[in-house]
Write a protein that holds these residues in place. Structure first.
Motif, mmCIF file in Angstrom:
data_model
loop_
_atom_site.group_PDB
_atom_site.id
_atom_site.type_symbol
_atom_site.label_atom_id
_atom_site.label_comp_id
_atom_site.label_asym_id
_atom_site.label_seq_id
_atom_site.Cartn_x
_atom_site.Cartn_y
_atom_site.Cartn_z
ATOM 1 N N ILE A 1 36.931 45.572 45.958
ATOM 2 C CA ILE A 1 37.953 46.165 45.096
ATOM 3 C C ILE A 1 39.325 45.761 45.654
ATOM 4 O O ILE A 1 39.642 46.050 46.815
ATOM 5 N N VAL A 2 40.082 45.039 44.843
ATOM 6 C CA VAL A 2 41.402 44.535 45.237
ATOM 7 C C VAL A 2 42.365 44.771 44.070
ATOM 8 O O VAL A 2 41.983 44.495 42.927
ATOM 9 N N PRO A 3 43.555 45.315 44.336
ATOM 10 C CA PRO A 3 44.079 45.841 45.581
ATOM 11 C C PRO A 3 43.156 46.926 46.160
ATOM 12 O O PRO A 3 42.449 47.598 45.407
ATOM 13 N N HIS A 4 43.169 47.080 47.482
ATOM 14 C CA HIS A 4 42.299 48.068 48.125
ATOM 15 C C HIS A 4 42.580 49.446 47.514
ATOM 16 O O HIS A 4 43.732 49.874 47.432
ATOM 17 N N ASP B 1 40.060 45.234 56.235
ATOM 18 C CA ASP B 1 40.050 45.426 54.782
ATOM 19 C C ASP B 1 40.970 44.404 54.120
ATOM 20 O O ASP B 1 42.050 44.111 54.649
ATOM 21 N N ILE B 2 40.539 43.890 52.978
ATOM 22 C CA ILE B 2 41.452 43.059 52.175
ATOM 23 C C ILE B 2 42.304 44.030 51.365
ATOM 24 O O ILE B 2 41.785 44.800 50.549
ATOM 25 N N LEU B 3 43.601 44.008 51.613
ATOM 26 C CA LEU B 3 44.507 44.924 50.904
ATOM 27 C C LEU B 3 44.955 44.289 49.590
ATOM 28 O O LEU B 3 44.852 44.905 48.527
ATOM 29 N N LEU B 4 45.452 43.069 49.685
ATOM 30 C CA LEU B 4 45.963 42.339 48.512
ATOM 31 C C LEU B 4 45.576 40.884 48.664
ATOM 32 O O LEU B 4 45.509 40.369 49.796
ATOM 33 N N TYR B 5 45.342 40.219 47.537
ATOM 34 C CA TYR B 5 45.057 38.782 47.535
ATOM 35 C C TYR B 5 45.795 38.218 46.332
ATOM 36 O O TYR B 5 45.369 38.436 45.190
ATOM 37 N N GLU B 6 46.926 37.581 46.578
ATOM 38 C CA GLU B 6 47.790 37.078 45.483
ATOM 39 C C GLU B 6 47.890 38.130 44.377
ATOM 40 O O GLU B 6 48.097 39.297 44.675
ATOM 41 N N ASN B 7 47.683 37.716 43.110
ATOM 42 C CA ASN B 7 47.676 38.683 42.008
ATOM 43 C C ASN B 7 46.258 39.031 41.575
ATOM 44 O O ASN B 7 46.060 39.575 40.493
ATOM 45 N N TYR B 8 45.302 38.697 42.446
ATOM 46 C CA TYR B 8 43.902 38.910 42.114
ATOM 47 C C TYR B 8 43.602 40.405 41.997
ATOM 48 O O TYR B 8 44.105 41.223 42.772
ATOM 49 N N SER B 9 42.778 40.736 41.016
ATOM 50 C CA SER B 9 42.375 42.122 40.858
ATOM 51 C C SER B 9 40.888 42.159 40.563
ATOM 52 O O SER B 9 40.383 41.386 39.742
ATOM 53 N N SER B 10 40.155 43.034 41.275
ATOM 54 C CA SER B 10 38.710 43.137 41.086
ATOM 55 C C SER B 10 38.301 44.589 41.248
ATOM 56 O O SER B 10 38.847 45.305 42.096
ATOM 57 N N ASN B 11 37.328 45.011 40.447
ATOM 58 C CA ASN B 11 36.850 46.388 40.535
ATOM 59 C C ASN B 11 35.381 46.478 40.873
ATOM 60 O O ASN B 11 34.776 47.529 40.730
ATOM 61 N N GLN B 12 34.810 45.349 41.318
ATOM 62 C CA GLN B 12 33.395 45.391 41.717
ATOM 63 C C GLN B 12 33.278 46.187 43.009
ATOM 64 O O GLN B 12 34.109 45.998 43.903
ATOM 65 N N GLU B 13 32.223 47.000 43.119
ATOM 66 C CA GLU B 13 32.105 47.873 44.300
ATOM 67 C C GLU B 13 32.170 47.086 45.616
ATOM 68 O O GLU B 13 32.725 47.536 46.604
#
Ligand SMILES: Nc1ncnc2c1ncn2[C@@H]1O[C@H](COP(=O)(O)OP(=O)(O)OP(=O)(O)O)[C@@H](O)[C@H]1O
Ligand SMILES: Nc1nc2c(c(=O)[nH]1)N=C(CO)CN2
Length: 159
Positions: A112-115, A97-109
């Motif tokens: 979703i990051v942060p996880h 699972d991708i838990l965190l990616y820099e300050n990236y934030s996404s809510n697409q199904e």
């Protein structure tokens, strides 16, 4: 280069070998550098309980891949290590699972990051705290998040 944290878990077959193989495949990419690895943790299954205990760990990577490309690479590793999707939250040779990616934030199904469930999971937060003790998650110190999870589920550090 972007810094990202990946959560790895396995509860079928030689779990340590599956985690090590996944890290070897991450390392084989010219686009990914594995900077840190947590210890291995034996963890009680959460969500779907009728299955073996997991071996979990977290790695810190640096990558030139975009978040979606990193997800695709993680899914390729899952396929290579013969992961089958049968039961939601069920047994698997490997899950990444991708838990965190820099300050990236996404809510697409599809990403979703942060996880979305990471802060509820001691099997994620304890190994993450080991390798990134100064991290802030949504402005909260990781030490505080870990404190809230104390005593909820069994997570045993392998020595
Ligand atoms: N941060 C993320 N990391 C990995 N997969 C994600 C993430 N956000 C969304 N997904 C999507 O979740 C889908 C299901 O993933 P998967 O089967 O690994 O879930 P799971 O590991 O069983 O459950 P959980 O997401 O609770 O850990 C994937 O197809 C992927 O597109
Ligand atoms: N202990 C533990 N439990 C789980 C895990 C996992 O990696 N470790 N993964 C799940 C789905 O991602 C569901 N439950």
């Amino acid at each position: 280069m972007a810094k990202a944290y990946l959560g790895l878990g396995s509860n079928i077959g030689d779990t340590k070998e599956h985690l090590d193989n996944a890290i070897d495949i991450l390392r084989s990419s010219k686009d990914i550098v594995v900077l840190k690895k947590s210890s291995y943790y034996k963890t009680e299954p959460i969500g779907y309980e009728n299955q073996d205990w997991f071996l979990n760990m977290v790695v810190e990577v640096e990558t030139t891949l975009e978040p979606k490309e990193l997800l695709q690479y993680c899914q390729l590793i899952e396929t290579q290590l013969k992961r089958k999707r049968i039961v939601r939250w069920g047994p698997r040779t490997i899950d990444i699972d991708i838990l965190l990616y820099e300050n990236y934030s996404s809510n697409q199904e599809s990403l979703i990051v942060p996880h979305p469930r990471m802060t509820e999971r001691a099997f994620v937060m304890i190994p993450l705290y080991e390798i990134a003790p100064d991290l802030l998650i949504k402005d909260v110190a990781i030490s505080e998040v870990v404190k809230q999870l104390e005593g909820l589920e069994t997570v045993i550090k392998e020595i």
